[in-house]
Design an enzyme around this catalytic site. Structure first.
Site, PDB file in Angstrom:
ATOM      1  N   ASN A  19      -5.492  12.324   0.320  1.00  0.00           N
ATOM      2  CA  ASN A  19      -4.583  11.517   1.161  1.00  0.00           C
ATOM      3  C   ASN A  19      -5.448  10.765   2.159  1.00  0.00           C
ATOM      4  OD1 ASN A  19      -1.838  10.718   1.864  1.00  0.00           O
ATOM      5  ND2 ASN A  19      -2.158  11.846   3.770  1.00  0.00           N
TER       6      ASN A  19
ATOM      7  N   GLN B 290      -2.103   2.393   9.904  1.00  0.00           N
ATOM      8  CA  GLN B 290      -0.809   2.507   9.218  1.00  0.00           C
ATOM      9  C   GLN B 290       0.187   3.323  10.035  1.00  0.00           C
ATOM     10  OE1 GLN B 290      -3.773   2.869   7.773  1.00  0.00           O
ATOM     11  NE2 GLN B 290      -3.777   2.339   5.601  1.00  0.00           N
TER      12      GLN B 290
ATOM     13  N   ARG C 213      -6.986  -0.484  -7.094  1.00  0.00           N
ATOM     14  CA  ARG C 213      -7.369   0.577  -6.133  1.00  0.00           C
ATOM     15  C   ARG C 213      -7.539   1.861  -6.945  1.00  0.00           C
ATOM     16  NH1 ARG C 213      -4.170   1.149  -0.642  1.00  0.00           N
ATOM     17  NH2 ARG C 213      -6.134   2.074   0.010  1.00  0.00           N
TER      18      ARG C 213
ATOM     19  N   ARG D  29       0.870  -1.178   0.000  1.00  0.00           N
ATOM     20  CA  ARG D  29       0.000   0.000   0.000  1.00  0.00           C
ATOM     21  C   ARG D  29       0.909   1.231   0.000  1.00  0.00           C
ATOM     22  NH1 ARG D  29       2.394   2.022   3.773  1.00  0.00           N
ATOM     23  NH2 ARG D  29       0.831   3.629   3.782  1.00  0.00           N
ATOM     24  N   GLY D  30       0.287   2.409  -0.131  1.00  0.00           N
ATOM     25  CA  GLY D  30       1.079   3.628  -0.303  1.00  0.00           C
ATOM     26  C   GLY D  30       1.208   3.884  -1.802  1.00  0.00           C
ATOM     27  N   ALA D  31       0.892   5.124  -2.213  1.00  0.00           N
ATOM     28  CA  ALA D  31       0.766   5.412  -3.647  1.00  0.00           C
ATOM     29  C   ALA D  31       1.974   4.963  -4.493  1.00  0.00           C
ATOM     30  CB  ALA D  31       0.467   6.902  -3.842  1.00  0.00           C
TER      31      ALA D  31
ATOM     32  N   ASP E  20      -1.970  10.814  -2.221  1.00  0.00           N
ATOM     33  CA  ASP E  20      -2.348   9.744  -3.160  1.00  0.00           C
ATOM     34  C   ASP E  20      -2.643  10.287  -4.550  1.00  0.00           C
ATOM     35  OD1 ASP E  20      -3.033   8.543  -0.352  1.00  0.00           O
ATOM     36  OD2 ASP E  20      -2.709   6.918  -1.776  1.00  0.00           O
TER      37      ASP E  20
HETATM   38  O1  MRU Z   1      -4.524   3.210   2.107  1.00  0.00           O
HETATM   39  P1  MRU Z   1      -3.045   3.431   2.032  1.00  0.00           P
HETATM   40  O2  MRU Z   1      -2.298   2.859   3.193  1.00  0.00           O
HETATM   41  O3  MRU Z   1      -2.489   2.964   0.696  1.00  0.00           O
HETATM   42  O4  MRU Z   1      -2.885   5.006   2.094  1.00  0.00           O
HETATM   43  C1  MRU Z   1      -1.603   5.554   2.005  1.00  0.00           C
HETATM   44  C2  MRU Z   1      -1.579   7.037   2.130  1.00  0.00           C
HETATM   45  O5  MRU Z   1      -2.582   7.685   2.265  1.00  0.00           O
HETATM   46  C3  MRU Z   1      -0.235   7.693   1.989  1.00  0.00           C
HETATM   47  O6  MRU Z   1      -0.181   8.863   2.731  1.00  0.00           O
HETATM   48  C4  MRU Z   1       0.018   8.040   0.517  1.00  0.00           C
HETATM   49  O7  MRU Z   1      -0.209   6.926  -0.303  1.00  0.00           O
HETATM   50  C5  MRU Z   1       1.391   8.528   0.300  1.00  0.00           C
HETATM   51  S1  MRU Z   1       2.622   7.265   0.466  1.00  0.00           S
HETATM   52  C6  MRU Z   1       4.116   7.984   0.095  1.00  0.00           C
END
Ligand code: MRU
Length: 355
Positions: free
Chosen positions: A253, A202, A95, A50-52, A243
């Site tokens: 985000n 997270q 996603r 996970r994470g963009a 994101d």
């Molecule tokens: O649902 P997630 O855990 O994928 O959400 C992640 C976030 O919101 C992060 O802040 C975003 O992806 C930036 S990661 C460098």
């Protein structure tokens, strides 16, 4: 796994993608072996990865995995391309909010268009090379984001962050955590307040883990404690990841970021968004066009498969929210910092060299 590699979100080895199963952290560190592109799709959907930026990198390797599958099935070039189209569509849908996913798939599509005569083996080699590049560029970009953003973090600062925008969410180093890491490496004394980040924690599970790993002083708080801390003068600045950033700077985000921005505005505290250009979506003019992922209600009603709420209660679980540009002090990218973001300033970033 040695200490250095503990924060490696994924790697490609012996023709397979290995994804760190972040759902198990910090208790267990186990990698999922992805043999097919469908394994990559599942790992993105179920948030093992996970994470963009990490989602985008995984999708690029997912395309390489699909090309390898097609080679092993003995497909001709046309069949390989139609298999890749199917893989790309499924990865794209895994996603909806983080634009890095679409961005990485666009890079692989461009490779396919520019190499229209490639043999199946050349397609696999080319897509794998493209995925490796996307991975390496992300790490390099994060280090530059860190170097740029560290200038905004004063010595002795108390920084609040939300969700996880660290090494685990990226190709390494992190965006928001990259800024914190860079400030610490400049010798600044930094303390980080970590929002636990309901419902999937997270912050508590991943950001606290990363900061402990790097021995950066951190305190875990509930999401609802942030306003109280601000009212007591305990937060000097906020830094988060993103994101998807619209052309005008509106930023999607993790859910709760908008509330932090409103609180920060009330308390006159700067809030910075740290993100690579691959998170900026110039095709949309405002945050209204960002699709917000809605996830299963059990993420809220249940903890560890144990139902805490009355089973019949309605649950609403958007995974992200949108912070309007006017509440964002600055966006920190690998190509510089944009204060008080506007469409013109954001577009200009794309004409600049990394610095
Ligand atoms: O649902 P997630 O855990 O994928 O959400 C992640 C976030 O919101 C992060 O802040 C975003 O992806 C930036 S990661 C460098």
């Amino acid at each position: 796994m040695d200490k250095e590699n503990e924060l490696l979100s994924l790697y490609w080895q012996d023709n397979h993608l290995y994804i760190l199963d972040q759902r198990l952290l910090p208790q267990r560190s186990e990698y999922i072996k992805c043999v097919t592109y469908c394994d990559v799709v599942s790992s993105i959907c179920n948030m093992s990865v996970r994470g963009a930026p990490a989602i985008g990198i995984s999708a690029a390797y997912g395309m390489a995995a699909a090309a390898l599958e097609a080679c092993e099935k003995g497909f001709c070039p046309e069949q390989v391309r139609s298999y890749l189209k199917k893989a790309s569509n499924e990865l794209f849908q895994a996603r909806p909010t983080a634009v890095n996913l679409a961005w990485a798939l666009q890079r692989t599509d461009q490779w396919l268009t520019s190499n229209s005569k490639a043999t199946p083996q050349q397609i696999f080699d080319g897509l794998l090379e493209e995925a490796d590049k996307i991975f390496a560029e992300d790490l390099e970009n994060n280090r530059q984001i860190g170097a740029n953003g560290a200038a905004l973090v004063p010595h002795n600062a108390s920084v609040l962050t939300h969700c996880n925008a660290g090494a685990l969410a990226t190709g390494g180093y992190g965006t928001a955590l990259g800024v914190i890491r860079a400030a610490v490496s400049q010798g600044k004394n930094i303390h980080v307040y970590v929002d636990e980040t309901r419902p999937l924690l997270q912050g508590a599970r991943l950001t606290a883990f990363e900061l402990n790993h790097d021995q950066i002083p951190a305190t875990l708080i509930t999401d609802s404690c942030a306003g109280y801390l601000m009212s007591k003068g305990k937060v000097d600045l906020i830094v988060t990841g993103a994101d998807r950033i619209a052309d005008n700077g509106d930023t999607a985000n993790k859910i709760g970021t908008y509330s932090l921005a409103v609180l920060a505005h009330h308390h006159n505290i700067p809030i910075y968004v740290a993100a690579p250009l691959s998170t900026i979506d110039l095709s949309i003019s405002s945050g209204d066009d960002i699709v917000i992922e809605e996830r299963c209600g059990t993420e809220i009603s249940h903890i560890n498969n144990h139902c805490l709420a009355p089973p019949e209660v309605n649950v609403y679980n958007p995974a992200f929210d949108v912070t309007p540009a006017e509440l964002i002090t600055a966006i920190i990218t690998e190509c510089g910092i944009v204060h008080n973001p506007t469409p013109d300033k954001i577009k200009k970033l794309f004409t600049k060299e990394k610095s």
